[in-house]
Design a protein around this motif. Structure first.
Motif, PDB file in Angstrom:
ATOM      1  N   ALA A 175       0.831  -1.205   0.000  1.00  0.00           N
ATOM      2  CA  ALA A 175       0.000   0.000   0.000  1.00  0.00           C
ATOM      3  C   ALA A 175       0.867   1.256   0.000  1.00  0.00           C
ATOM      4  CB  ALA A 175      -0.938  -0.006   1.210  1.00  0.00           C
ATOM      5  N   LEU A 176       2.005   1.213   0.676  1.00  0.00           N
ATOM      6  CA  LEU A 176       2.881   2.372   0.740  1.00  0.00           C
ATOM      7  C   LEU A 176       3.471   2.679  -0.634  1.00  0.00           C
ATOM      8  CD1 LEU A 176       4.173   4.600   2.389  1.00  0.00           C
ATOM      9  CD2 LEU A 176       5.950   2.978   3.085  1.00  0.00           C
ATOM     10  N   THR A 177       3.902   1.659  -1.343  1.00  0.00           N
ATOM     11  CA  THR A 177       4.416   1.850  -2.699  1.00  0.00           C
ATOM     12  C   THR A 177       3.341   2.490  -3.572  1.00  0.00           C
ATOM     13  OG1 THR A 177       5.893  -0.051  -2.489  1.00  0.00           O
ATOM     14  CG2 THR A 177       5.371   0.679  -4.726  1.00  0.00           C
ATOM     15  N   ASP A 178       2.125   1.958  -3.510  1.00  0.00           N
ATOM     16  CA  ASP A 178       1.025   2.502  -4.314  1.00  0.00           C
ATOM     17  C   ASP A 178       0.682   3.928  -3.898  1.00  0.00           C
ATOM     18  OD1 ASP A 178       0.926   0.089  -5.658  1.00  0.00           O
ATOM     19  OD2 ASP A 178      -0.790  -0.677  -4.514  1.00  0.00           O
ATOM     20  N   THR A 179       0.700   4.199  -2.604  1.00  0.00           N
ATOM     21  CA  THR A 179       0.386   5.539  -2.101  1.00  0.00           C
ATOM     22  C   THR A 179       1.399   6.558  -2.602  1.00  0.00           C
ATOM     23  OG1 THR A 179      -0.674   4.661  -0.110  1.00  0.00           O
ATOM     24  CG2 THR A 179       0.109   6.940   0.003  1.00  0.00           C
ATOM     25  N   ILE A 180       2.678   6.238  -2.467  1.00  0.00           N
ATOM     26  CA  ILE A 180       3.730   7.157  -2.921  1.00  0.00           C
ATOM     27  C   ILE A 180       3.623   7.378  -4.422  1.00  0.00           C
ATOM     28  CG2 ILE A 180       6.226   7.462  -3.205  1.00  0.00           C
ATOM     29  CD1 ILE A 180       6.537   5.831  -0.563  1.00  0.00           C
ATOM     30  N   LEU A 181       3.460   6.312  -5.166  1.00  0.00           N
ATOM     31  CA  LEU A 181       3.355   6.412  -6.617  1.00  0.00           C
ATOM     32  C   LEU A 181       2.157   7.276  -7.021  1.00  0.00           C
ATOM     33  CD1 LEU A 181       4.719   5.462  -9.219  1.00  0.00           C
ATOM     34  CD2 LEU A 181       3.187   3.486  -9.183  1.00  0.00           C
ATOM     35  N   ALA A 182       1.017   7.065  -6.388  1.00  0.00           N
ATOM     36  CA  ALA A 182      -0.182   7.856  -6.701  1.00  0.00           C
ATOM     37  C   ALA A 182       0.044   9.336  -6.398  1.00  0.00           C
ATOM     38  CB  ALA A 182      -1.378   7.321  -5.912  1.00  0.00           C
ATOM     39  N   GLU A 183       0.697   9.635  -5.276  1.00  0.00           N
ATOM     40  CA  GLU A 183       0.978  11.035  -4.917  1.00  0.00           C
ATOM     41  C   GLU A 183       1.855  11.692  -5.982  1.00  0.00           C
ATOM     42  OE1 GLU A 183      -0.094  12.946  -2.477  1.00  0.00           O
ATOM     43  OE2 GLU A 183      -0.865  11.562  -0.973  1.00  0.00           O
ATOM     44  N   ILE A 184       2.881  10.989  -6.409  1.00  0.00           N
ATOM     45  CA  ILE A 184       3.821  11.549  -7.388  1.00  0.00           C
ATOM     46  C   ILE A 184       3.150  11.729  -8.747  1.00  0.00           C
ATOM     47  CG2 ILE A 184       5.952  11.100  -8.671  1.00  0.00           C
ATOM     48  CD1 ILE A 184       6.942   9.673  -6.049  1.00  0.00           C
ATOM     49  N   ILE A 185       2.404  10.736  -9.192  1.00  0.00           N
ATOM     50  CA  ILE A 185       1.708  10.821 -10.485  1.00  0.00           C
ATOM     51  C   ILE A 185       0.712  11.990 -10.458  1.00  0.00           C
ATOM     52  CG2 ILE A 185       0.086   9.655 -12.041  1.00  0.00           C
ATOM     53  CD1 ILE A 185       2.909   8.504 -12.218  1.00  0.00           C
ATOM     54  N   THR A 186      -0.016  12.152  -9.361  1.00  0.00           N
ATOM     55  CA  THR A 186      -0.952  13.267  -9.233  1.00  0.00           C
ATOM     56  C   THR A 186      -0.234  14.596  -9.339  1.00  0.00           C
ATOM     57  OG1 THR A 186      -2.473  11.957  -7.877  1.00  0.00           O
ATOM     58  CG2 THR A 186      -2.649  14.360  -7.700  1.00  0.00           C
ATOM     59  N   LEU A 187       0.887  14.739  -8.639  1.00  0.00           N
ATOM     60  CA  LEU A 187       1.643  15.996  -8.697  1.00  0.00           C
ATOM     61  C   LEU A 187       2.185  16.253 -10.100  1.00  0.00           C
ATOM     62  CD1 LEU A 187       3.615  16.078  -5.337  1.00  0.00           C
ATOM     63  CD2 LEU A 187       1.643  17.465  -6.013  1.00  0.00           C
ATOM     64  N   LEU A 188       2.735  15.228 -10.746  1.00  0.00           N
ATOM     65  CA  LEU A 188       3.261  15.411 -12.089  1.00  0.00           C
ATOM     66  C   LEU A 188       2.159  15.854 -13.054  1.00  0.00           C
ATOM     67  CD1 LEU A 188       5.678  12.342 -12.315  1.00  0.00           C
ATOM     68  CD2 LEU A 188       6.323  14.758 -12.143  1.00  0.00           C
ATOM     69  N   SER A 189       0.972  15.281 -12.898  1.00  0.00           N
ATOM     70  CA  SER A 189      -0.157  15.651 -13.737  1.00  0.00           C
ATOM     71  C   SER A 189      -0.591  17.097 -13.475  1.00  0.00           C
ATOM     72  CB  SER A 189      -1.314  14.684 -13.480  1.00  0.00           C
ATOM     73  OG  SER A 189      -2.440  15.062 -14.218  1.00  0.00           O
ATOM     74  N   LEU A 190      -0.687  17.474 -12.203  1.00  0.00           N
ATOM     75  CA  LEU A 190      -1.063  18.849 -11.851  1.00  0.00           C
ATOM     76  C   LEU A 190      -0.065  19.853 -12.392  1.00  0.00           C
ATOM     77  CD1 LEU A 190      -2.181  18.530  -8.124  1.00  0.00           C
ATOM     78  CD2 LEU A 190      -3.601  19.233 -10.056  1.00  0.00           C
ATOM     79  N   ILE A 191       1.205  19.560 -12.208  1.00  0.00           N
ATOM     80  CA  ILE A 191       2.252  20.482 -12.673  1.00  0.00           C
ATOM     81  C   ILE A 191       2.237  20.575 -14.189  1.00  0.00           C
ATOM     82  CG2 ILE A 191       4.747  20.866 -12.778  1.00  0.00           C
ATOM     83  CD1 ILE A 191       4.813  19.361  -9.974  1.00  0.00           C
ATOM     84  N   GLY A 192       2.108  19.443 -14.856  1.00  0.00           N
ATOM     85  CA  GLY A 192       2.071  19.434 -16.320  1.00  0.00           C
ATOM     86  C   GLY A 192       0.898  20.237 -16.864  1.00  0.00           C
ATOM     87  N   SER A 193      -0.278  20.092 -16.248  1.00  0.00           N
ATOM     88  CA  SER A 193      -1.457  20.804 -16.736  1.00  0.00           C
ATOM     89  C   SER A 193      -1.416  22.296 -16.387  1.00  0.00           C
ATOM     90  CB  SER A 193      -2.738  20.166 -16.202  1.00  0.00           C
ATOM     91  OG  SER A 193      -2.829  20.322 -14.805  1.00  0.00           O
ATOM     92  N   ALA A 194      -0.592  22.677 -15.403  1.00  0.00           N
ATOM     93  CA  ALA A 194      -0.513  24.079 -14.992  1.00  0.00           C
ATOM     94  C   ALA A 194       0.588  24.855 -15.725  1.00  0.00           C
ATOM     95  CB  ALA A 194      -0.279  24.164 -13.483  1.00  0.00           C
ATOM     96  N   GLN A 195       1.374  24.165 -16.555  1.00  0.00           N
ATOM     97  CA  GLN A 195       2.459  24.845 -17.277  1.00  0.00           C
ATOM     98  C   GLN A 195       1.887  25.962 -18.126  1.00  0.00           C
ATOM     99  OE1 GLN A 195       5.725  24.138 -16.918  1.00  0.00           O
ATOM    100  NE2 GLN A 195       5.683  22.107 -16.074  1.00  0.00           N
ATOM    101  N   GLU A 196       2.535  27.111 -18.116  1.00  0.00           N
ATOM    102  CA  GLU A 196       2.132  28.227 -18.974  1.00  0.00           C
ATOM    103  C   GLU A 196       2.466  27.871 -20.412  1.00  0.00           C
ATOM    104  OE1 GLU A 196       4.067  31.675 -17.414  1.00  0.00           O
ATOM    105  OE2 GLU A 196       2.796  31.725 -15.649  1.00  0.00           O
ATOM    106  N   LYS A 197       1.501  27.974 -21.273  1.00  0.00           N
ATOM    107  CA  LYS A 197       1.719  27.622 -22.682  1.00  0.00           C
ATOM    108  C   LYS A 197       2.116  28.838 -23.482  1.00  0.00           C
ATOM    109  CE  LYS A 197       0.274  23.457 -21.813  1.00  0.00           C
ATOM    110  NZ  LYS A 197       1.203  22.544 -21.344  1.00  0.00           N
TER     111      LYS A 197
END
Length: 192
Positions: A170-192
């Motif tokens: 569960a810890l591996t999945d939790t960490i991975l989910a947190e990181i994927i969520t952040l990467l997605s948020l940051i990617g979608s917030a990039q100024e185009k």
């Protein structure tokens, strides 16, 4: 209460204690390795062009306690840098840190909406001073953040959030989910 010399010396003879400590360190590094291996298929350059990959670090003396670190992106530039860090600090717990240089392209858009950041706190000290951030709680809720004032004073933004340590899988999945969520948020917030 300070331990006596006899108590301290008796610990040095407790082989099982040190074998358990060693096994626990290996377990955390193994979890971080699993997360890193699963992130290998993610193109970090899509989120941050100057990314330097993924790295696991470890040490024994962060305020007299061992620690393990998983860094993702690894650009610590104070102007446009970005890093996602998982810190496991013995005796304190596990924490997710998100670092932005003051002019990172996603910063303004991300904080205009403050999407999915409610669980984070803003660090109010040097970005490496974990004792102040964690032990002395030099942070405040992200919703009270005035980004412009913060960046003017600190010249960077670092957020922190505790991660609950449970079962290994569960810890591996939790960490991975947190990181994927952040990467997605940051990617979608990039100024185009």
């Amino acid at each position: 209460m300070n331990p006596t010399h006899s108590e301290l010396l008796s610990i040095t003879r407790d082989r099982q204690l040190f074998e358990k400590i060693s096994a626990a360190k290996r377990l955390i590094v193994s979890i971080f390795s699993d997360v890193g291996n699963q992130l290998a298929s993610v193109d970090l350059r899509e989120v941050h062009a100057r990314e330097k990959g993924i790295k696991i670090s470890k040490g024994n003396e962060l305020r007299q306690c061992p620690y393990q670190v998983l860094d993702i992106v690894r650009d610590f530039d104070m102007d446009k840098g970005l890093n996602i860090r998982i810190l496991h600090w013995w005796g304190r717990g596990m924490f997710l840190f998100l670092f932005f240089g003051k002019n990172h392209p996603a910063l303004k858009n991300l904080f205009a909406k403050k999407r999915n950041l409610d669980e984070f706190s803003v660090c109010l000290t040097d970005r490496w001073d974990y004792s102040e951030i964690i032990d002395h709680r030099k942070n405040r809720n992200v919703n009270s953040l005035n980004l412009d004032n913060h960046l003017q004073f600190f010249a960077h933004l670092q957020l922190v959030k505790p991660i609950s340590v449970g079962e290994t899988e569960a810890l591996t999945d939790t960490i991975l989910a947190e990181i994927i969520t952040l990467l997605s948020l940051i990617g979608s917030a990039q100024e185009k």
